[in-house]
Write a protein that holds these residues in place. Structure first.
Motif, PDB file in Angstrom:
ATOM      1  N   GLY A   1       0.486  -1.408  -0.165  1.00 11.26           N
ATOM      2  CA  GLY A   1       0.056   0.019  -0.061  1.00 11.26           C
ATOM      3  C   GLY A   1       1.159   1.076   0.074  1.00 11.26           C
ATOM      4  O   GLY A   1       0.490   2.385   0.143  1.00 11.26           O
ATOM      5  N   LEU A   2       2.436   0.954  -0.256  1.00 15.61           N
ATOM      6  CA  LEU A   2       2.919   2.682  -0.033  1.00 15.61           C
ATOM      7  C   LEU A   2       2.346   3.475  -1.325  1.00 15.61           C
ATOM      8  O   LEU A   2       2.518   4.112  -0.717  1.00 15.61           O
ATOM      9  CB  LEU A   2       4.986   1.958  -0.383  1.00 15.61           C
ATOM     10  N   MET A   3       2.114   3.006  -2.149  1.00 15.93           N
ATOM     11  CA  MET A   3       1.443   3.924  -3.543  1.00 15.93           C
ATOM     12  C   MET A   3      -0.110   4.538  -2.928  1.00 15.93           C
ATOM     13  O   MET A   3       0.356   5.739  -3.250  1.00 15.93           O
ATOM     14  CB  MET A   3       2.025   3.267  -4.946  1.00 15.93           C
ATOM     15  N   VAL A   4      -0.564   3.688  -2.878  1.00 16.48           N
ATOM     16  CA  VAL A   4      -1.835   4.224  -1.980  1.00 16.48           C
ATOM     17  C   VAL A   4      -1.755   5.106  -0.851  1.00 16.48           C
ATOM     18  O   VAL A   4      -2.506   6.067  -0.843  1.00 16.48           O
ATOM     19  CB  VAL A   4      -2.865   2.926  -1.484  1.00 16.48           C
ATOM     20  N   TYR A   5      -0.929   5.171  -0.203  1.00 22.21           N
ATOM     21  CA  TYR A   5      -0.224   5.971   1.268  1.00 22.21           C
ATOM     22  C   TYR A   5       0.313   6.855   0.425  1.00 22.21           C
ATOM     23  O   TYR A   5      -0.470   8.346   1.434  1.00 22.21           O
ATOM     24  CB  TYR A   5       0.286   4.775   1.535  1.00 22.21           C
ATOM     25  N   PHE A   6       0.924   7.492  -0.435  1.00 27.79           N
ATOM     26  CA  PHE A   6       1.650   8.745  -0.852  1.00 27.79           C
ATOM     27  C   PHE A   6       0.560   8.935  -1.841  1.00 27.79           C
ATOM     28  O   PHE A   6       0.644  10.367  -2.371  1.00 27.79           O
ATOM     29  CB  PHE A   6       2.983   7.867  -1.392  1.00 27.79           C
ATOM     30  N   ALA A   7      -0.110   8.720  -2.865  1.00 27.45           N
ATOM     31  CA  ALA A   7      -1.731   9.206  -3.232  1.00 27.45           C
ATOM     32  C   ALA A   7      -2.456   9.697  -2.947  1.00 27.45           C
ATOM     33  O   ALA A   7      -2.914  10.645  -3.128  1.00 27.45           O
ATOM     34  CB  ALA A   7      -2.214   8.465  -4.859  1.00 27.45           C
ATOM     35  N   ALA A   8      -2.859   9.688  -1.477  1.00 27.77           N
ATOM     36  CA  ALA A   8      -3.776  10.389  -0.187  1.00 27.77           C
ATOM     37  C   ALA A   8      -2.883  11.125   0.015  1.00 27.77           C
ATOM     38  O   ALA A   8      -3.852  12.412   0.314  1.00 27.77           O
ATOM     39  CB  ALA A   8      -3.963   8.983   0.721  1.00 27.77           C
TER      40      ALA A   8
ATOM     41  N   LEU B   1      -3.029   5.563   7.701  1.00 27.34           N
ATOM     42  CA  LEU B   1      -3.893   6.439   6.749  1.00 27.34           C
ATOM     43  C   LEU B   1      -5.037   6.528   6.978  1.00 27.34           C
ATOM     44  O   LEU B   1      -5.981   5.792   7.311  1.00 27.34           O
ATOM     45  CB  LEU B   1      -3.929   5.488   5.418  1.00 27.34           C
ATOM     46  N   THR B   2      -6.135   8.013   7.011  1.00 24.73           N
ATOM     47  CA  THR B   2      -7.464   7.704   7.654  1.00 24.73           C
ATOM     48  C   THR B   2      -8.137   8.292   6.479  1.00 24.73           C
ATOM     49  O   THR B   2      -9.050   8.143   6.573  1.00 24.73           O
ATOM     50  CB  THR B   2      -7.316   8.787   8.091  1.00 24.73           C
ATOM     51  N   LYS B   3      -7.573   8.273   5.215  1.00 28.18           N
ATOM     52  CA  LYS B   3      -8.746   8.647   4.024  1.00 28.18           C
ATOM     53  C   LYS B   3      -9.238   7.001   3.396  1.00 28.18           C
ATOM     54  O   LYS B   3      -8.287   6.749   3.460  1.00 28.18           O
ATOM     55  CB  LYS B   3      -8.010   9.459   3.030  1.00 28.18           C
ATOM     56  N   PRO B   4     -10.197   7.370   3.260  1.00 27.85           N
ATOM     57  CA  PRO B   4     -11.135   5.779   3.144  1.00 27.85           C
ATOM     58  C   PRO B   4     -10.602   5.587   2.173  1.00 27.85           C
ATOM     59  O   PRO B   4     -10.484   6.361   0.832  1.00 27.85           O
ATOM     60  CB  PRO B   4     -12.908   6.760   2.690  1.00 27.85           C
ATOM     61  N   VAL B   5     -10.210   3.975   1.480  1.00 24.44           N
ATOM     62  CA  VAL B   5     -10.073   3.332   0.534  1.00 24.44           C
ATOM     63  C   VAL B   5     -10.633   1.979   0.430  1.00 24.44           C
ATOM     64  O   VAL B   5     -10.997   1.343   1.571  1.00 24.44           O
ATOM     65  CB  VAL B   5      -8.183   3.116   0.878  1.00 24.44           C
ATOM     66  N   SER B   6     -11.552   2.381  -1.134  1.00 24.94           N
ATOM     67  CA  SER B   6     -12.242   0.897  -1.217  1.00 24.94           C
ATOM     68  C   SER B   6     -11.252  -0.018  -1.616  1.00 24.94           C
ATOM     69  O   SER B   6     -10.529   0.706  -3.562  1.00 24.94           O
ATOM     70  CB  SER B   6     -12.559   1.451  -2.367  1.00 24.94           C
ATOM     71  N   LEU B   7     -11.738  -1.489  -0.620  1.00 24.42           N
ATOM     72  CA  LEU B   7     -10.738  -2.452  -1.358  1.00 24.42           C
ATOM     73  C   LEU B   7     -11.351  -3.357  -1.550  1.00 24.42           C
ATOM     74  O   LEU B   7     -12.031  -3.856  -1.002  1.00 24.42           O
ATOM     75  CB  LEU B   7      -9.592  -3.421  -0.175  1.00 24.42           C
ATOM     76  N   VAL B   8     -10.732  -4.008  -3.625  1.00 23.24           N
ATOM     77  CA  VAL B   8     -12.056  -4.523  -3.859  1.00 23.24           C
ATOM     78  C   VAL B   8     -11.443  -5.771  -4.535  1.00 23.24           C
ATOM     79  O   VAL B   8     -10.428  -5.696  -5.011  1.00 23.24           O
ATOM     80  CB  VAL B   8     -12.871  -4.027  -5.134  1.00 23.24           C
ATOM     81  N   GLU B   9     -12.221  -7.065  -4.244  1.00 17.06           N
ATOM     82  CA  GLU B   9     -11.244  -8.207  -4.663  1.00 17.06           C
ATOM     83  C   GLU B   9     -11.673  -8.415  -5.744  1.00 17.06           C
ATOM     84  O   GLU B   9     -12.916  -9.034  -6.362  1.00 17.06           O
ATOM     85  CB  GLU B   9     -11.601  -9.556  -4.170  1.00 17.06           C
ATOM     86  N   THR B  10     -10.932  -8.512  -7.030  1.00 18.16           N
ATOM     87  CA  THR B  10     -11.419  -8.900  -8.565  1.00 18.16           C
ATOM     88  C   THR B  10     -10.435  -9.322  -9.724  1.00 18.16           C
ATOM     89  O   THR B  10      -9.232  -9.037  -8.551  1.00 18.16           O
ATOM     90  CB  THR B  10     -11.903  -6.811  -9.167  1.00 18.16           C
TER      91      THR B  10
ATOM     92  N   SER C   1      -3.951 -10.800   0.131  1.00 20.10           N
ATOM     93  CA  SER C   1      -3.210  -9.809  -0.014  1.00 20.10           C
ATOM     94  C   SER C   1      -4.354  -8.097   0.285  1.00 20.10           C
ATOM     95  O   SER C   1      -3.545  -7.314   0.907  1.00 20.10           O
ATOM     96  CB  SER C   1      -3.513  -9.614  -1.986  1.00 20.10           C
ATOM     97  N   LEU C   2      -5.041  -8.464   0.420  1.00 22.38           N
ATOM     98  CA  LEU C   2      -6.049  -7.012   0.379  1.00 22.38           C
ATOM     99  C   LEU C   2      -6.177  -7.012   1.598  1.00 22.38           C
ATOM    100  O   LEU C   2      -6.091  -5.854   2.360  1.00 22.38           O
ATOM    101  CB  LEU C   2      -7.281  -7.547  -0.078  1.00 22.38           C
ATOM    102  N   ARG C   3      -6.543  -7.566   2.869  1.00 20.04           N
ATOM    103  CA  ARG C   3      -6.373  -8.015   3.771  1.00 20.04           C
ATOM    104  C   ARG C   3      -4.952  -7.363   4.647  1.00 20.04           C
ATOM    105  O   ARG C   3      -5.013  -6.803   5.459  1.00 20.04           O
ATOM    106  CB  ARG C   3      -7.136  -9.150   4.640  1.00 20.04           C
ATOM    107  N   GLU C   4      -4.182  -7.773   3.786  1.00 23.37           N
ATOM    108  CA  GLU C   4      -2.685  -7.487   4.133  1.00 23.37           C
ATOM    109  C   GLU C   4      -1.876  -5.660   3.656  1.00 23.37           C
ATOM    110  O   GLU C   4      -1.512  -4.855   5.078  1.00 23.37           O
ATOM    111  CB  GLU C   4      -1.469  -7.984   3.455  1.00 23.37           C
ATOM    112  N   THR C   5      -3.258  -5.556   2.822  1.00 21.17           N
ATOM    113  CA  THR C   5      -2.580  -4.129   2.356  1.00 21.17           C
ATOM    114  C   THR C   5      -4.325  -2.876   3.156  1.00 21.17           C
ATOM    115  O   THR C   5      -3.522  -2.297   4.038  1.00 21.17           O
ATOM    116  CB  THR C   5      -3.519  -4.110   0.859  1.00 21.17           C
ATOM    117  N   ARG C   6      -4.518  -3.606   3.662  1.00 22.42           N
ATOM    118  CA  ARG C   6      -5.484  -2.977   4.366  1.00 22.42           C
ATOM    119  C   ARG C   6      -5.173  -2.380   5.817  1.00 22.42           C
ATOM    120  O   ARG C   6      -5.154  -2.044   6.609  1.00 22.42           O
ATOM    121  CB  ARG C   6      -6.903  -3.536   5.008  1.00 22.42           C
TER     122      ARG C   6
END
Length: 315
Positions: A159-166, A196-205, A183-188
């Motif tokens: 989640g490093l890029m998600v974090y910095f994008a936020a 990170l406090t900004k909401p992130v939608s994590l989607v299994e797809t 993997s998504l649970r680990e990202t969360r």
């Protein structure tokens, strides 16, 4: 000799306390690695060292209290990668070629994956080519947004890029997709640890199987994912349908980079351009960074790992 290299490395990293803490924790487990690290850090520009420090600050939160474990797992990961490199240079192709093979050997082996993922986290700041593409993301992708944007990342990892994008004041929404619920649970969990406090939608797809979502995104990131797919062209064409008309995509994909779970081989920058533009994008920037900052021409000739950072727009 390792003491001499360590002293040089510490002098080079003076004023970079987060990076130095990570390096010191690694060298406590693997002192002989100082020579490699010196070659990796010496050619970094000031901007790259700043990006390294930012990545190290985040990584230290993720490894807090487990520094020796992560250092040991990084060394273990390097050993696995060396085995793959020997095969690649002997045979001329990656050892695996299907997702089923990678799943059987790597993804479904939880002990293996745990160590591997830990090791890969440290490569994000210790390896020259990984830091170079991260710096490209921080300084050439995010700052060039000129209006509020909706962000999508495929395969977010730690989640490093998600974090910095936020952190961008223009980032309106964040979404991340992965084929693996684990993997998504680990990202969360990682994003929570990073604060990170900004909401992130994590989607299994699975972007090779799913239908296009109703919404589209202004900035899409797919970093070190395409080499894990049997059909990266299909994945990119799918993402072409997910991007706004004036949106951008940042693609980070390695050339000649054998790893335990890499199955799709790209050998030249021309192949990268053809793959991206064949999916309906127009490449605006393609930057190449070889391991340990080796000359690109030499790295390509000798099939040494090169990271290709691509910024593209819909064609």
């Amino acid at each position: 000799m390792s003491d001499e290299k360590t002293d040089e490395l510490r002098a080079l990293l003076a004023g970079r306390p987060e990076t130095l803490q990570v390096v010191d924790s690694l060298l406590a487990v693997w002192p002989e690695h100082a020579a490699y690290l010196l070659k990796s850090f010496s050619p970094r520009t000031t901007a790259m060292l700043d990006a390294t420090e930012a990545a190290a600050s985040a990584a230290r939160k993720l490894i807090a209290g487990q520094e020796a474990t992560f250092a040991g797992d990084y060394r273990w990961t390097c050993d696995r990668l060396r085995d793959e490199e020997l095969f690649f240079h002997r045979e001329g192709h990656y050892r695996l070629s299907t997702f089923a093979e990678a799943n059987a050997e790597v993804y479904s082996n939880h002990d293996y994956m745990g160590r591997y993922v830990n090791g890969l986290l440290l490569t994000q700041l210790l390896w020259y080519n990984h830091v170079a593409t991260f710096e490209m993301f921080l300084n050439s992708v995010l700052p060039n947004a000129d209006k509020p944007f909706d962000y999508l990342e495929v395969g977010p990892g730690h989640g490093l890029m998600v974090y910095f994008a936020a952190q961008s004041p223009l980032c309106r929404t964040l979404e991340a997709w992965d084929v693996s619920a684990v993997s998504l649970r680990e990202t969360r969990a990682a994003l929570k640890t990073l604060g990170l406090t900004k909401p992130v939608s994590l989607v299994e797809t699975d972007i090779l199987q799913t239908k296009r979502p109703d919404r589209r995104f202004d900035l899409i990131v797919i970093s070190e994912v395409l080499e894990h797919l049997e059909a990266p062209d299909v994945a990119l064409r799918f993402l072409r349908d997910c991007i706004t008309d004036d949106g951008r995509i940042f693609i980070n994909v390695p050339l000649n980079s054998p790893s335990p779970d890499h199955i799709y081989l790209l050998s030249t920058p021309e192949e990268v351009t053809a793959l991206v533009e064949g999916a309906g994008f127009k490449v605006e920037q393609l930057s190449l960074f070889a391991t340990q900052a080796k000359r690109i021409e030499s790295a390509l000739t000798n099939r040494i790992s090169v990271s290709a950072g691509v910024i593209a727009r819909p064609n």
